[in-house]
Write an enzyme that holds these catalytic residues in place. Structure first.
Site, PDB file in Angstrom:
ATOM      1  N   SER A 111       0.850  -1.180   0.000  1.00  0.00           N
ATOM      2  CA  SER A 111       0.000   0.000   0.000  1.00  0.00           C
ATOM      3  C   SER A 111       0.888   1.231   0.000  1.00  0.00           C
ATOM      4  O   SER A 111       2.110   1.117   0.053  1.00  0.00           O
ATOM      5  CB  SER A 111      -0.905   0.005   1.235  1.00  0.00           C
ATOM      6  OG  SER A 111      -0.134   0.366   2.361  1.00  0.00           O
ATOM      7  N   LYS A 112       0.248   2.388  -0.001  1.00  0.00           N
ATOM      8  CA  LYS A 112       1.008   3.647  -0.068  1.00  0.00           C
ATOM      9  C   LYS A 112       1.992   3.792   1.098  1.00  0.00           C
ATOM     10  O   LYS A 112       2.993   4.494   0.977  1.00  0.00           O
ATOM     11  CB  LYS A 112       0.038   4.838  -0.073  1.00  0.00           C
ATOM     12  CG  LYS A 112      -0.718   4.948  -1.378  1.00  0.00           C
ATOM     13  CD  LYS A 112      -0.855   6.404  -1.816  1.00  0.00           C
ATOM     14  CE  LYS A 112      -1.495   6.520  -3.176  1.00  0.00           C
ATOM     15  NZ  LYS A 112      -2.905   6.857  -3.138  1.00  0.00           N
ATOM     16  N   ARG A 113       1.682   3.124   2.209  1.00  0.00           N
ATOM     17  CA  ARG A 113       2.590   3.182   3.356  1.00  0.00           C
ATOM     18  C   ARG A 113       3.993   2.711   2.985  1.00  0.00           C
ATOM     19  O   ARG A 113       4.974   3.090   3.595  1.00  0.00           O
ATOM     20  CB  ARG A 113       2.084   2.261   4.473  1.00  0.00           C
ATOM     21  CG  ARG A 113       1.063   2.864   5.402  1.00  0.00           C
ATOM     22  CD  ARG A 113       0.699   1.877   6.497  1.00  0.00           C
ATOM     23  NE  ARG A 113       0.273   0.584   5.973  1.00  0.00           N
ATOM     24  CZ  ARG A 113       0.946  -0.540   6.119  1.00  0.00           C
ATOM     25  NH1 ARG A 113       2.080  -0.573   6.783  1.00  0.00           N
ATOM     26  NH2 ARG A 113       0.479  -1.669   5.608  1.00  0.00           N
TER      27      ARG A 113
END
Ligand code: GLU
Length: 486
Positions: free
Chosen positions: A245-247
């Site tokens: 994910s963007k994390r």
């Protein structure tokens, strides 16, 4: 065996994500490896969420990666009449039926079931309506959906090219809706109808679609079509083992493009997320090598890990192998955007520019790294990095002495080549009673403004005599200023 036909079927509701790009790539590689076709279908039936901008981003991402598609792009939204006709045919053939239960009624029954016996499953009450009652309601304009009647057999299964035998018991699958009351198709119907129309022989997609596959297989059978093969690709995780994910950093292919990752690196890196050629192999592969090696046998079951460090390492490898006349224009464009020089100026001095690229690419992981490192060799003057100057010119008077002697020795060097420069600078160091490292530190800041650079002789070679001497002169002025100020 018919020639394989595969498709990538993105929903245009965002950018091209690395997961989507991986799916596209595997389909493309398989098609190219086996002399088949790779088709593109834009699944834009969800009008509220689909955007033209996203469709464009997907095309651009695929083009950047070099994943060319055969035949015209298919827009799913243009096929709604066929989806509807297929649903009507299923009703006419007795594989589906109209259901007049309203969403509110279904919701109420679901709540009731969950409060009493547990999981809710549609009880087929509309399947028991007499034909004349159905006709009466339709004629009266009572809204209805179309439900597929799940066949009365134990289970539906298939031999997945990734996971092997998979089977779903029918007791867990309710008669699912295939057409909404407004006549629009539900995903499983649209996909199946389109895959049949496009003569798809292998459906390769993310394994988040596994639970849709039994329903689609039932639809194929009811529509009298041959089944394709299925391959469900495992998830991509971050290095912490969680779903990517963007994390974890950039997840859009375009972001990596803008970070200076080469398309051949991205293709190479994505190819190894869930596939392996098997045995001992060199991870750094060209697109041609990947096409030659790719096959379904090498598809892996385990989730793969998107390791950005590895991506950057791999990019360094590709940068190092790229022909200079390919790398040159790419870097020149970025240098021009960075303001260091125009593309014309760079490409007008190909031998010099190529030497610069050779020097910098071995020290770089991305194109942007090269651009950053090229700065000191472009403009007329350099900016002295404060930290670098504070360290290498800590004693300005001493630094000035070293730089001044080097300037005199270099001015007398002919030709301007390491064979002449090296002994000249060694002699300066010796006369001053210091090692060459002590001499090169202050010189390096004078010549490049930075604490780190390629080797001194390479730096002098790239700068050329005139620029090098001018920079040493400018540094002497700056050092005088610093001596005066101290
Ligand atoms: N449009 C679907 C998605 O983006 C893919 C459908 C499929 O590959 O069957 O997840």
């Amino acid at each position: 065996m018919p020639t394989p036909r595969l498709r990538f079927a993105p929903s245009p509701t965002g950018y091209l994500h690395v997961g989507g790009a991986r799916t596209a790539l595997f389909n493309w590689l398989y098609a190219r490896r086996h002399g088949g076709q790779f088709l593109l279908r834009v699944e834009d039936t969800d009008k509220a969420r689909s955007t033209e901008e996203s469709t464009r981003a997907i095309f651009e991402g695929l083009q950047w990666l070099g994943l060319d598609w055969d035949e015209e792009v298919v827009y799913q939204g243009a096929n709604v009449a066929r989806h509807r006709a297929d649903a009507e045919r299923l009703v006419a053939d007795g594989h589906a039926y109209r259901c007049f239960c309203t969403p509110a009624e279904i919701e109420e029954r679901r709540k009731h079931a969950e409060a009493t016996e547990g999981a809710f499953k549609y009880d087929r009450r509309c399947d028991r309506l007499p034909a004349d009652e159905v006709a009466r309601r339709v004629a009266a304009g009572v809204p209805s959906v179309v439900r597929f009647r799940v066949p009365d057999v134990q289970s539906t299964g298939w031999n997945d090219l990734v996971h092997g035998a998979i089977s779903f018991p029918h007791k867990d699958i309710e008669d699912f809706v295939i057409l909404r009351s407004d006549g629009t198709p539900i995903y499983n119907l649209a996909v199946t109808s389109d895959d049949i129309a496009m003569h798809i022989t292998l459906v390769m997609r993310g394994d988040d679609h596994i639970s849709n596959t039994p329903k689609q297989i039932m639809l194929y059978r009811a529509l009298g079509a041959d089944l394709p093969q299925f391959a469900h690709l495992p998830m991509i995780h971050g290095t912490d083992g969680k779903k990517l994910s963007k994390r974890h950093g950039a997840t859009a292919v375009a972001d990596w493009q803008h970070e200076g990752i080469l398309p051949q690196t991205m293709v190479n890196f994505l190819a190894l997320l869930g596939w392996s050629p098997g045995g001992e192999f060199n991870e750094v592969m060209t697109i041609e090598e990947l096409v030659a090696k790719f096959d379904a046998d090498g598809l892996l079951k385990k989730a793969s890990v998107f390791d950005t460090k590895k991506l950057e390492w791999m990019n360094g490898q590709h940068l190092g192998r790229m022909p200079l006349d390919e790398l040159g224009p790419l870097v020149a464009r970025k240098i021009a955007a960075d303001g260091g020089a125009t593309e014309h100026e760079l490409l007008a001095r190909p031998a010099w520019f190529h030497a610069l690229l050779e020097l910098l690419r071995v020290r770089s992981r991305t194109v942007d790294d090269i651009v950053r490192q090229a700065r000191p060799y472009l403009g007329a003057t350099v900016t002295y990095d404060a930290q670098a100057a504070a360290k290498a010119w800590k004693e300005p008077a001493e630094a000035r002495g070293l730089v001044a002697d080097a300037r005199v020795a270099l001015a007398a060097c002919t030709p301007w080549e390491p064979a002449a420069i090296e002994p000249a600078l060694k002699a300066v160091a010796e006369a001053r009673g210091v090692g060459t490292g002590k001499l090169f530190g202050p010189m390096r800041v004078a010549l490049t403004g930075e604490a780190n650079s390629p080797g001194m002789f390479d730096v002098l070679g790239i700068l050329g005599r005139d620029v090098a001497l001018a920079r040493l002169d400018a540094a002497l002025v700056e050092l005088d200023r610093r001596i005066g100020a101290s």
